[in-house]
Scaffold this motif. Structure first.
Motif, PDB file in Angstrom:
ATOM      1  N   TRP A 177       0.822  -1.209   0.000  1.00  0.00           N
ATOM      2  CA  TRP A 177       0.000   0.000   0.000  1.00  0.00           C
ATOM      3  C   TRP A 177       0.853   1.254   0.000  1.00  0.00           C
ATOM      4  O   TRP A 177       0.459   2.289  -0.562  1.00  0.00           O
ATOM      5  CB  TRP A 177      -0.988   0.006   1.182  1.00  0.00           C
ATOM      6  CG  TRP A 177      -0.410  -0.283   2.533  1.00  0.00           C
ATOM      7  CD1 TRP A 177      -0.391  -1.475   3.183  1.00  0.00           C
ATOM      8  CD2 TRP A 177       0.218   0.649   3.422  1.00  0.00           C
ATOM      9  NE1 TRP A 177       0.211  -1.355   4.417  1.00  0.00           N
ATOM     10  CE2 TRP A 177       0.587  -0.063   4.587  1.00  0.00           C
ATOM     11  CE3 TRP A 177       0.496   2.012   3.353  1.00  0.00           C
ATOM     12  CZ2 TRP A 177       1.230   0.537   5.664  1.00  0.00           C
ATOM     13  CZ3 TRP A 177       1.138   2.615   4.427  1.00  0.00           C
ATOM     14  CH2 TRP A 177       1.496   1.878   5.566  1.00  0.00           C
ATOM     15  N   ASP A 178       2.033   1.190   0.578  1.00  0.00           N
ATOM     16  CA  ASP A 178       2.917   2.358   0.634  1.00  0.00           C
ATOM     17  C   ASP A 178       3.614   2.582  -0.702  1.00  0.00           C
ATOM     18  O   ASP A 178       3.699   3.719  -1.193  1.00  0.00           O
ATOM     19  CB  ASP A 178       3.948   2.170   1.751  1.00  0.00           C
ATOM     20  CG  ASP A 178       4.416   3.493   2.329  1.00  0.00           C
ATOM     21  OD1 ASP A 178       4.196   4.541   1.703  1.00  0.00           O
ATOM     22  OD2 ASP A 178       4.983   3.487   3.435  1.00  0.00           O
ATOM     23  N   THR A 179       4.139   1.518  -1.298  1.00  0.00           N
ATOM     24  CA  THR A 179       4.780   1.695  -2.604  1.00  0.00           C
ATOM     25  C   THR A 179       3.747   2.064  -3.658  1.00  0.00           C
ATOM     26  O   THR A 179       4.028   2.853  -4.568  1.00  0.00           O
ATOM     27  CB  THR A 179       5.542   0.428  -3.032  1.00  0.00           C
ATOM     28  OG1 THR A 179       4.651  -0.689  -3.127  1.00  0.00           O
ATOM     29  CG2 THR A 179       6.654   0.100  -2.040  1.00  0.00           C
ATOM     30  N   LEU A 180       2.538   1.517  -3.543  1.00  0.00           N
ATOM     31  CA  LEU A 180       1.464   1.859  -4.475  1.00  0.00           C
ATOM     32  C   LEU A 180       1.181   3.364  -4.419  1.00  0.00           C
ATOM     33  O   LEU A 180       1.068   4.042  -5.451  1.00  0.00           O
ATOM     34  CB  LEU A 180       0.214   1.060  -4.112  1.00  0.00           C
ATOM     35  CG  LEU A 180      -0.998   1.095  -5.050  1.00  0.00           C
ATOM     36  CD1 LEU A 180      -1.829  -0.168  -4.845  1.00  0.00           C
ATOM     37  CD2 LEU A 180      -1.869   2.316  -4.803  1.00  0.00           C
ATOM     38  N   GLY A 181       1.077   3.898  -3.209  1.00  0.00           N
ATOM     39  CA  GLY A 181       0.822   5.324  -3.057  1.00  0.00           C
ATOM     40  C   GLY A 181       1.952   6.173  -3.579  1.00  0.00           C
ATOM     41  O   GLY A 181       1.724   7.214  -4.211  1.00  0.00           O
ATOM     42  N   ALA A 190      10.692   1.044  -4.038  1.00  0.00           N
ATOM     43  CA  ALA A 190      11.286  -0.278  -3.878  1.00  0.00           C
ATOM     44  C   ALA A 190      10.552  -0.997  -2.757  1.00  0.00           C
ATOM     45  O   ALA A 190      10.287  -0.413  -1.704  1.00  0.00           O
ATOM     46  CB  ALA A 190      12.777  -0.166  -3.543  1.00  0.00           C
ATOM     47  N   LEU A 191      10.225  -2.252  -3.000  1.00  0.00           N
ATOM     48  CA  LEU A 191       9.509  -3.065  -2.017  1.00  0.00           C
ATOM     49  C   LEU A 191      10.430  -4.125  -1.434  1.00  0.00           C
ATOM     50  O   LEU A 191      11.126  -4.829  -2.168  1.00  0.00           O
ATOM     51  CB  LEU A 191       8.310  -3.755  -2.665  1.00  0.00           C
ATOM     52  CG  LEU A 191       7.501  -4.659  -1.730  1.00  0.00           C
ATOM     53  CD1 LEU A 191       6.552  -3.828  -0.870  1.00  0.00           C
ATOM     54  CD2 LEU A 191       6.711  -5.702  -2.511  1.00  0.00           C
ATOM     55  N   ILE A 192      10.431  -4.236  -0.102  1.00  0.00           N
ATOM     56  CA  ILE A 192      11.172  -5.300   0.577  1.00  0.00           C
ATOM     57  C   ILE A 192      10.195  -6.408   0.933  1.00  0.00           C
ATOM     58  O   ILE A 192       9.157  -6.157   1.540  1.00  0.00           O
ATOM     59  CB  ILE A 192      11.848  -4.790   1.863  1.00  0.00           C
ATOM     60  CG1 ILE A 192      12.765  -3.605   1.558  1.00  0.00           C
ATOM     61  CG2 ILE A 192      12.647  -5.922   2.520  1.00  0.00           C
ATOM     62  CD1 ILE A 192      13.370  -2.981   2.804  1.00  0.00           C
TER      63      ILE A 192
END
Length: 230
Positions: A177-181, A190-192
């Motif tokens: 939800w954070d990377t999407l925003g 970047a997603l971990i």
């Protein structure tokens, strides 16, 4: 030559190990409620409050969700239990690779910041306890705009405070939800893949996906190799 992007980190679970709270959670709930259910509800109700145009500090929502889940299981939590849980939440240690990865990014020329749903004082305590507060130039909180991530206002607030365009920023988080925003706002992301977290196959996608922060740091450095600070 374009400058390196400014890197903005989520804090809870991205940098700090949520699983270290499991013994306390197990003691309070006796295995009837999983800590990930609590955290998922915490995020869900923070978004629900934002959608309802109501704002409550993140840790207060977390305590209320704890009590709600306890009530569903017929468990009575004492005020001391809530205080203990809040204290554990604000003193979670960083994942083992985090300090080294942050230093590696900074040594490569990246400037580091945070943006969290926590109050400033909570995240400051978290980062101080983890021994990594000095690696960040500035720590931002959604409390300044009174809406939670991934609301567009949260990312726009950081852009305004740093005086940069969206394309000059990169969000690192373990929550889709954070990377999407961030990507929707025009940032790089970047997603971990922390335990229990992975990419979502719909919506704006992060440019980088890694298994831990060192993996993401190596990919970021390779991606922006040859760029310098301007």
């Amino acid at each position: 030559m374009p400058a390196l992007p400014l890197i903005v980190f989520d804090v809870n679970e991205t940098l700090l190990d949520l699983q270290t709270m499991e013994p306390t959670f197990e003691r309070l709930f006796g295995g009837k409620v999983d800590i990930r259910l609590w955290f998922a509800n915490l995020v869900m109700y923070s978004l629900a409050l934002t959608a309802a145009r109501a704002y409550v500090p993140f840790t207060d929502i977390g305590a209320a969700v704890m009590e709600m889940l306890a009530n569903t299981q017929g468990i009575k939590l004492e005020s001391a239990d809530i205080r203990e849980f809040k204290d554990r939440f604000s003193t979670m240690p960083p994942y083992p690779e985090v300090p080294g990865a942050l230093r590696k990014l900074r040594d490569a020329g990246f400037r580091l910041f945070t943006l969290t749903n926590n109050l400033v004082e909570v995240q400051t305590r978290q980062l101080e306890q983890g021994g990594i507060v000095g690696l960040f130039e500035r720590c931002f909180s959604v409390d300044s705009v009174k809406v939670f991530k991934p609301s567009p206002q949260t990312y726009a607030y950081v852009e305004k405070e740093l005086g940069v365009r969206p394309s000059q920023l990169c969000m690192i988080a373990c929550h889709t939800w954070d990377t999407l925003g961030a990507v929707a706002a025009g940032w790089e992301a970047a997603l971990i893949r922390r335990p229990g977290n992975d990419i979502l196959g719909v919506g704006p996608q992060p440019q980088i996906v890694g298994n831990d922060l060192m993996d993401v740091a190596d990919q970021l450095i390779a991606r922006h190799k040859g760029r310098g600070l301007s």
